[in-house]
Enzyme design. Sequence first.
Site, PDB file in Angstrom:
ATOM      1  N   ASP A 136       0.844  -1.197   0.000  1.00 35.38           N
ATOM      2  CA  ASP A 136       0.000   0.000   0.000  1.00 35.38           C
ATOM      3  C   ASP A 136       0.883   1.252   0.000  1.00 35.38           C
ATOM      4  OD1 ASP A 136      -2.305  -1.516   0.167  1.00 35.38           O
ATOM      5  OD2 ASP A 136      -2.628  -1.153   2.307  1.00 35.38           O
ATOM      6  N   MET A 137       0.295   2.381  -0.424  1.00 34.51           N
ATOM      7  CA  MET A 137       1.047   3.641  -0.373  1.00 34.51           C
ATOM      8  C   MET A 137       0.518   4.494   0.775  1.00 34.51           C
ATOM      9  SD  MET A 137       3.612   5.181  -1.539  1.00 34.51           S
ATOM     10  CE  MET A 137       4.061   4.548  -3.162  1.00 34.51           C
ATOM     11  N   ARG A 187      -1.471  -0.448  -8.515  1.00 37.98           N
ATOM     12  CA  ARG A 187      -2.854  -0.110  -8.143  1.00 37.98           C
ATOM     13  C   ARG A 187      -2.937   1.411  -8.141  1.00 37.98           C
ATOM     14  NH1 ARG A 187      -3.863  -0.928  -2.161  1.00 37.98           N
ATOM     15  NH2 ARG A 187      -4.382  -3.110  -2.542  1.00 37.98           N
ATOM     16  N   GLY A 191      -5.897   8.640  -3.342  1.00 35.31           N
ATOM     17  CA  GLY A 191      -5.034   9.020  -2.215  1.00 35.31           C
ATOM     18  C   GLY A 191      -5.876   9.406  -1.011  1.00 35.31           C
TER      19      GLY A 191
HETATM   20  C1  LIG Z   1      -8.805  -1.218  -3.130  1.00 36.23           C
HETATM   21  C2  LIG Z   1      -8.364   0.117  -2.608  1.00 36.23           C
HETATM   22  C3  LIG Z   1      -7.109   0.250  -2.069  1.00 36.23           C
HETATM   23  C4  LIG Z   1      -6.672   1.493  -1.603  1.00 36.23           C
HETATM   24  N1  LIG Z   1      -5.371   1.634  -1.185  1.00 36.23           N
HETATM   25  C5  LIG Z   1      -4.921   2.866  -0.877  1.00 36.23           C
HETATM   26  C6  LIG Z   1      -3.547   3.090  -0.606  1.00 36.23           C
HETATM   27  O1  LIG Z   1      -2.700   2.183  -0.641  1.00 36.23           O
HETATM   28  N2  LIG Z   1      -3.154   4.356  -0.295  1.00 36.23           N
HETATM   29  C7  LIG Z   1      -4.042   5.409  -0.273  1.00 36.23           C
HETATM   30  O2  LIG Z   1      -3.630   6.540  -0.014  1.00 36.23           O
HETATM   31  N3  LIG Z   1      -5.338   5.204  -0.517  1.00 36.23           N
HETATM   32  C8  LIG Z   1      -5.809   3.978  -0.820  1.00 36.23           C
HETATM   33  N4  LIG Z   1      -7.133   3.813  -1.107  1.00 36.23           N
HETATM   34  C9  LIG Z   1      -8.115   4.891  -0.811  1.00 36.23           C
HETATM   35  C10 LIG Z   1      -8.198   5.888  -1.942  1.00 36.23           C
HETATM   36  O3  LIG Z   1      -7.021   6.643  -2.014  1.00 36.23           O
HETATM   37  C11 LIG Z   1      -9.382   6.848  -1.746  1.00 36.23           C
HETATM   38  O4  LIG Z   1      -9.192   7.569  -0.565  1.00 36.23           O
HETATM   39  C12 LIG Z   1     -10.734   6.177  -1.680  1.00 36.23           C
HETATM   40  O5  LIG Z   1     -10.818   5.115  -2.572  1.00 36.23           O
HETATM   41  C13 LIG Z   1     -11.853   7.186  -2.033  1.00 36.23           C
HETATM   42  O6  LIG Z   1     -11.672   7.690  -3.320  1.00 36.23           O
HETATM   43  P1  LIG Z   1     -12.561   7.291  -4.594  1.00 36.23           P
HETATM   44  O7  LIG Z   1     -11.648   6.961  -5.714  1.00 36.23           O
HETATM   45  O8  LIG Z   1     -13.517   6.237  -4.243  1.00 36.23           O
HETATM   46  O9  LIG Z   1     -13.261   8.646  -5.030  1.00 36.23           O
HETATM   47  P2  LIG Z   1     -14.045   9.780  -4.263  1.00 36.23           P
HETATM   48  O10 LIG Z   1     -14.098  10.922  -5.217  1.00 36.23           O
HETATM   49  O11 LIG Z   1     -13.472  10.007  -2.906  1.00 36.23           O
HETATM   50  O12 LIG Z   1     -15.481   9.153  -4.088  1.00 36.23           O
HETATM   51  C14 LIG Z   1     -16.310   8.836  -5.185  1.00 36.23           C
HETATM   52  C15 LIG Z   1     -17.581   8.198  -4.680  1.00 36.23           C
HETATM   53  O13 LIG Z   1     -17.279   6.956  -4.048  1.00 36.23           O
HETATM   54  C16 LIG Z   1     -18.064   6.754  -2.890  1.00 36.23           C
HETATM   55  N5  LIG Z   1     -17.170   6.739  -1.710  1.00 36.23           N
HETATM   56  C17 LIG Z   1     -15.865   7.071  -1.682  1.00 36.23           C
HETATM   57  N6  LIG Z   1     -15.358   6.907  -0.440  1.00 36.23           N
HETATM   58  C18 LIG Z   1     -16.367   6.502   0.319  1.00 36.23           C
HETATM   59  C19 LIG Z   1     -16.469   6.153   1.681  1.00 36.23           C
HETATM   60  N7  LIG Z   1     -15.430   6.233   2.518  1.00 36.23           N
HETATM   61  N8  LIG Z   1     -17.664   5.754   2.137  1.00 36.23           N
HETATM   62  C20 LIG Z   1     -18.737   5.662   1.327  1.00 36.23           C
HETATM   63  N9  LIG Z   1     -18.695   5.970   0.002  1.00 36.23           N
HETATM   64  C21 LIG Z   1     -17.530   6.379  -0.483  1.00 36.23           C
HETATM   65  C22 LIG Z   1     -19.038   7.890  -2.863  1.00 36.23           C
HETATM   66  O14 LIG Z   1     -20.167   7.498  -3.583  1.00 36.23           O
HETATM   67  C23 LIG Z   1     -18.293   8.982  -3.602  1.00 36.23           C
HETATM   68  O15 LIG Z   1     -19.159   9.931  -4.150  1.00 36.23           O
HETATM   69  C24 LIG Z   1      -7.564   2.598  -1.623  1.00 36.23           C
HETATM   70  C25 LIG Z   1      -8.827   2.453  -2.183  1.00 36.23           C
HETATM   71  C26 LIG Z   1      -9.231   1.255  -2.697  1.00 36.23           C
HETATM   72  C27 LIG Z   1     -10.584   1.168  -3.329  1.00 36.23           C
END
Ligand SMILES: Cc1cc2nc3c(=O)[nH]c(=O)nc-3n(C[C@H](O)[C@H](O)[C@H](O)COP(=O)(O)OP(=O)(O)OC[C@H]3O[C@@H](n4cnc5c(N)ncnc54)[C@H](O)[C@@H]3O)c2cc1C
Length: 300
Positions: A136-137, A187, A191
Amino acid sequence: MLQTVSKAFFHLLAGNKTLQALASRYGMRGGSGFARRFIAGESMPDAIDAARTLQASGLSVTLDYLGEAVATPAEAESATRAYLGVIDAIAAAGIERNVSLKLTQLGLTIDRATSVDNLRRILDAAAAKQFFVRVDMEDSPYTGVTLDIFETMWQQDYRNVGVVLQSYLRRSETDAARMNALGARVRLVKGAYQESRDVAYRIKPEVDASFVRIMKRLLADGHYPAIATHDPAMIEATRAFAAERGIAAHAYEFQMLYGIRRDLQAALTRDGFRVRVYVPFGREWFSYFMRRLGERPANI
Ligand SMILES: Cc1cc2nc3c(=O)[nH]c(=O)nc-3n(C[C@H](O)[C@H](O)[C@H](O)COP(=O)(O)OP(=O)(O)OC[C@H]3O[C@@H](n4cnc5c(N)ncnc54)[C@H](O)[C@@H]3O)c2cc1C
């Protein structure tokens, strides 16, 4: 603006020891603890049950034994042993052999050598049992060193390992080119940490535009990339780009977090796409949980 403020607020709360102690006492209590929406459970059997249920509905999984930023070599050793145990337990349970981990959990905050030694032990055990390990980052002070450690492992012929890039970081497009040239599996995420304007895009349209640019690079020149997002616009952009370039659905995968947008996970699976769910478990769930609240305060 609101998004930035709430993220900062939840990152602040994440450091509050009293809140952590209280939440840890009640959050996973019984079947209805408030943290259960995002955390599969505190024990290995909880995680295995969750993974089995997900796999039965056609989803893939990666298991994350929660923990980060350990402060002593003894804690790093204990996290490493726990991961070795997780690998054995997954193999014995017959669920998918895929785990995610954080280098600060293995001692990166203490010193680089400790985390490298611990990572190597895990990668060796994982390779012997055909596991894939995703590093993970974390927050930006660790970006460069995480990629360097990853590259060192790659040069030492570890191939059962992948890395993560965050589209909010200004450097990530360059890093994507570097990882593609290496042949590494990336991946892509937006962030999850609180970052300064110097290193990161801070408004959603910029983070999203960067996500789309990097997604295209990874799909066109990368190696089985994982597009990890719950954002329908990012998913649509990925599907459209893949269709335009004739990139097969099995040449990449989508990833989402446990408990978030289960409807979308199911819909993509029905449409024939690969979807992997990140399944976090363990007692150290507080920081992870607070990041999920910070992303979407409505979750409260
Ligand atoms: C498999 C996976 C691994 C990850 N690994 C890392 C990592 O190693 N390092 C890192 O910094 N981040 C990691 N993340 C988290 C990532 O960086 C985001 O913070 C997170 O995925 C929310 O961003 P989004 O792309 O869903 O878009 P956003 O623009 O944040 O959200 C888009 C839509 O998704 C839904 N949504 C998003 N978050 C939530 C929530 N918490 N609860 C309910 N609905 C939500 C809502 O409908 C929202 O409108 C990971 C995410 C995933 C899916």
